[in-house]
Write a protein that holds these residues in place. Structure first.
Motif, PDB file in Angstrom:
ATOM      1  N   ASP A  91      32.155  -4.883 -74.136  1.00 10.63           N
ATOM      2  CA  ASP A  91      32.931  -3.648 -74.067  1.00 10.63           C
ATOM      3  C   ASP A  91      33.913  -3.622 -75.230  1.00 10.63           C
ATOM      4  OD1 ASP A  91      35.332  -2.068 -72.516  1.00 10.63           O
ATOM      5  OD2 ASP A  91      35.822  -4.182 -72.466  1.00 10.63           O
ATOM      6  N   THR A 210      37.448  -6.982 -69.269  1.00  9.96           N
ATOM      7  CA  THR A 210      36.808  -5.796 -69.825  1.00  9.96           C
ATOM      8  C   THR A 210      37.362  -4.608 -69.056  1.00  9.96           C
ATOM      9  OG1 THR A 210      35.015  -5.949 -68.238  1.00  9.96           O
ATOM     10  CG2 THR A 210      34.649  -6.992 -70.367  1.00  9.96           C
ATOM     11  N   THR A 212      35.544  -1.463 -69.204  1.00  6.29           N
ATOM     12  CA  THR A 212      34.431  -0.576 -68.872  1.00  6.29           C
ATOM     13  C   THR A 212      33.194  -1.426 -68.653  1.00  6.29           C
ATOM     14  OG1 THR A 212      33.786  -0.356 -71.190  1.00  6.29           O
ATOM     15  CG2 THR A 212      35.296   1.317 -70.341  1.00  6.29           C
TER      16      THR A 212
ATOM     17  N   THR B 141      28.654   5.001 -68.236  1.00  2.00           N
ATOM     18  CA  THR B 141      29.677   3.972 -68.365  1.00  2.00           C
ATOM     19  C   THR B 141      30.639   4.052 -67.189  1.00  2.00           C
ATOM     20  OG1 THR B 141      29.581   4.162 -70.775  1.00  2.00           O
ATOM     21  CG2 THR B 141      31.562   3.156 -69.861  1.00  2.00           C
TER      22      THR B 141
END
Ligand SMILES: Cc1cc2nc3c(=O)[nH]c(=O)nc-3n(C[C@H](O)[C@H](O)[C@H](O)COP(=O)(O)OP(=O)(O)OC[C@H]3O[C@@H](n4cnc5c(N)ncnc54)[C@H](O)[C@@H]3O)c2cc1C
Ligand SMILES: Nc1ncnc2c1ncn2[C@@H]1O[C@H](COP(=O)(O)O)[C@@H](O)[C@H]1O
Lengths: 248, 321
Positions: A91, A210, A212, B141
């Motif tokens: 990410d 992270t 995402t 996402t």
């Protein structure tokens, strides 16, 4: 001047993009990887700094061992040494954190990254790094000159360009314009031989989060066949664009 | 909780981007059952935003912010988000928007999804579809953090009229000298021309036009349509056209309503950058040119014959509108 060039390792621009495991993962079967094209421009600009202003030039990638040929290519083009942070670049924030750590430890004055990686098109790593370590930042950079600590940079804006002045330490998100296509360097035999002996240091990642996660991929809808219009019947094209597509 | 939209302007005037992010923000606020707050910096007249659902407008007036400055703008957005308790921040994908959005994300410890093309497909978990692989695919996402920043891809959502009563409020952020370490010196804008980023229609020429001197037919067609002009990569590499017109994977992305490709073969790197345009018209002498496979309407013909005639016909059509 100590320069760091951030290199992302992406599928060659002609690659067919496919996914596997129920569209949850990118399928790298048969895919050639290259230096991200924007990063190639910044790397070449960095070579000019090295040759004309005596800068040192390190390249860095956050990735697993499969990105080493890409780093070796950057060494063959002329970088002095390379660092690979041994982690999967999952990410943008994670990658930015890893790179920020490398920059802090190495004390680089000028960090050159690309405007975006042509795989996930995040366009976020350089800006995030700037924010994390409080470096000055110029994005979509198409020109840069450095004298002592003073920097003049040009950035692309919608419908034109803008000149800004700033100081080192600086990070840019760069692209074509920094140098032109014809200036890009292809590694020669001597460069390739020398690259084998240049240091490529592997460092372990720092522990960080992270923000995402990639869930799945979709392909664009298959489009319906192109409607062909006779070149002697341009009124029909205008009518289609007006009545059917409603774009004029 | 609320949704904060940053509505950018150019010399005080809003462009379509600003209304699009506001329309989008309104829907996200509905989905998350919160309010929409729209932030503006030095805009002349914010009332137009009311047509697209801006319930509350924060107005910053500050001479120091006259020229765009990524760090300062990111600082203003952060302070506005904190003041409003906004956990979702929406920014456009213009050159300014994509420059400062990553800074906002770090400031707010937010996950950032750039180039989003749709409303979130789910709120919990928060999943959003974004462009990837230069529009050859999309990536769904998940943003895992409690604060979220969305970069909305241009022209992907459109304008949704939604008249509301707005409440305008002046907002005075605290700025520090540190925000202005990158200083504006000068700007060079192509005057009187539509930029590729703002254009609804783009007319683009390739190597099939044989020389830069032949660009008159492209410009005339663009003029009638109020379109921006663009070109393929070799055309700018050959110096026929400025680099700022180069579109494609390594050039500018195009996401206009209409893209007219003239004398362009349709190489994968070219298509990657223009595929997200809604309607594509191709004019090419070669019926086998790959671009026809990616186009909506095609004409097999010589640009030097077809384009001037098309321009004349369009002039008549426009005159009768
Ligand atoms: C790393 C990399 C990145 C790249 N990035 C980009 C990018 O961002 N953008 C980009 O555009 N390219 C990019 N390319 C280049 C791309 O691969 C193609 O070479 C390029 O797009 C071809 O340009 P073209 O269609 O103008 O020229 P050509 O491929 O030469 O096509 C010319 C076309 O014109 C037609 N033609 C000839 N005469 C006439 C006439 N009189 N009337 C009508 N039609 C006529 C021909 O039939 C032909 O189809 C990239 C390449 C690489 C390797
Ligand atoms: N894994 C990585 N390793 C090193 N540099 C990277 C990596 N990912 C992105 N970058 C740099 O950040 C730029 C923008 O990438 P992105 O934000 O992913 O679009 C790239 O052009 C690179 O210079």
């Amino acid at each position: 001047m100590k320069i760091l060039v951030c290199i992302s390792h992406v599928p060659d621009t002609t690659s067919k993009i496919n996914f596997k495991d129920d569209n949850s993962k990118f399928d790298s079967t048969g895919v050639q990887y290259v230096i991200n094209p924007h990063d190639e421009f910044v790397l070449t600009r960095a070579m000019w700094f090295k040759e004309k202003q005596g800068a040192s030039l390190t390249v860095v990638n956050v990735g697993d061992a499969s990105s080493e040929p890409t780093l070796r290519k950057a060494l063959a083009i002329g970088a002095d040494d390379a660092i690979r942070v041994n982690a999967e670049p999952t990410d943008g924030f994670y990658v930015a954190k890893q790179l920020a750590e490398v920059i802090k430890n190495g004390g680089y004055d000028l960090v050159l990254a690309g405007r975006e990686s042509l795989d996930y098109n995040g366009g976020m790593v350089p800006g995030m790094i700037a924010s994390l370590i409080d470096y000055n930042f110029v994005n979509a950079c198409i020109g840069i000159d450095v004298e002592e600590n003073q920097v003049t940079a040009t950035r692309e804006i919608d419908g034109g360009k803008e000149v800004v002045s700033t100081e080192l330490p600086l990070i840019i998100g760069g692209q074509k314009g920094l140098v032109e296509d014809k200036d890009l360097r292809i590694p020669n035999m001597r460069g390739i031989m020398m690259a084998r002996k240049k240091p490529l240091q592997v460092v372990e990642p720092i522990d960080t989060n992270t923000t995402t996660a990639s869930i799945s991929f979709d392909k664009p809808e298959p489009r319906s066949a192109c409607k062909m219009v006779d070149s002697d019947n341009l009124d029909e094209l205008i009518s289609l664009l007006h009545n059917e597509a409603k774009v004029i | 909780m609320s949704v904060l939209v940053f509505a950018d302007n150019s010399e005080g005037k809003f462009k379509k981007n600003a209304f699009e992010v506001t329309s989008y923000g309104k829907k996200v606020a509905e989905m998350t059952q919160t309010n929409l707050v729209v932030l503006t910096i030095n805009a002349d007249n914010v009332s137009e935003l009311a047509n697209y659902g801006a319930e509350k407008i924060l107005k910053v007036s500050n001479d120091q912010l006259k020229d765009f400055n990524a760090k300062a703008y990111a600082d203003v957005v952060k302070q506005a988000a904190e003041k409003e308790g906004a956990d979702i921040v929406i920014i456009d994908s213009s050159s300014n928007g994509s420059y400062f959005a990553p800074l906002v994300a770090v400031n707010l410890e937010a996950g950032y999804a750039s180039n989003a093309v749709e409303l979130p497909s789910s709120i919990s978990p928060f999943v959003i579809k974004r462009k990837a692989f230069s529009s050859k695919a999309f990536n769904n996402t998940e943003i895992k953090t409690s604060n979220k920043v969305i970069g909305l891809s241009k022209n992907s959502f459109g304008l949704v009229e939604n008249s509301v009563n707005t409440n305008e409020e002046d907002f005075t952020p605290t700025l520090s000298d540190d925000d202005f370490n990158v200083t504006f010196k000068s700007v060079e804008k192509a005057t009187g021309k539509v930029s590729i980023a703002d254009a609804d229609i783009v007319v683009s020429g390739g190597r099939g036009l044989k020389s830069g001197e032949n660009w008159g037919i492209i410009e005339e067609l663009a003029d009638v349509l109020g379109a921006a002009t663009a070109c393929s990569k070799p055309v700018s590499d050959l110096g026929w056209r400025p680099h700022s017109e180069h579109v494609g994977q390594t050039g500018k992305p195009v996401s206009s309503n209409l893209y007219i490709a003239i004398g362009i073969s349709g190489a994968i790197q070219h298509l990657a950058g223009v595929n997200s345009s809604k309607v594509k018209v191709v004019i090419n002498t070669d019926p086998e040119a790959p671009f026809f496979k990616a186009a909506d309407y095609g004409i097999v013909g010589d640009a030097f014959d077809v384009v001037p005639r098309l321009t004349e016909k369009l002039k008549e059509f426009k005159a009768n509108q």
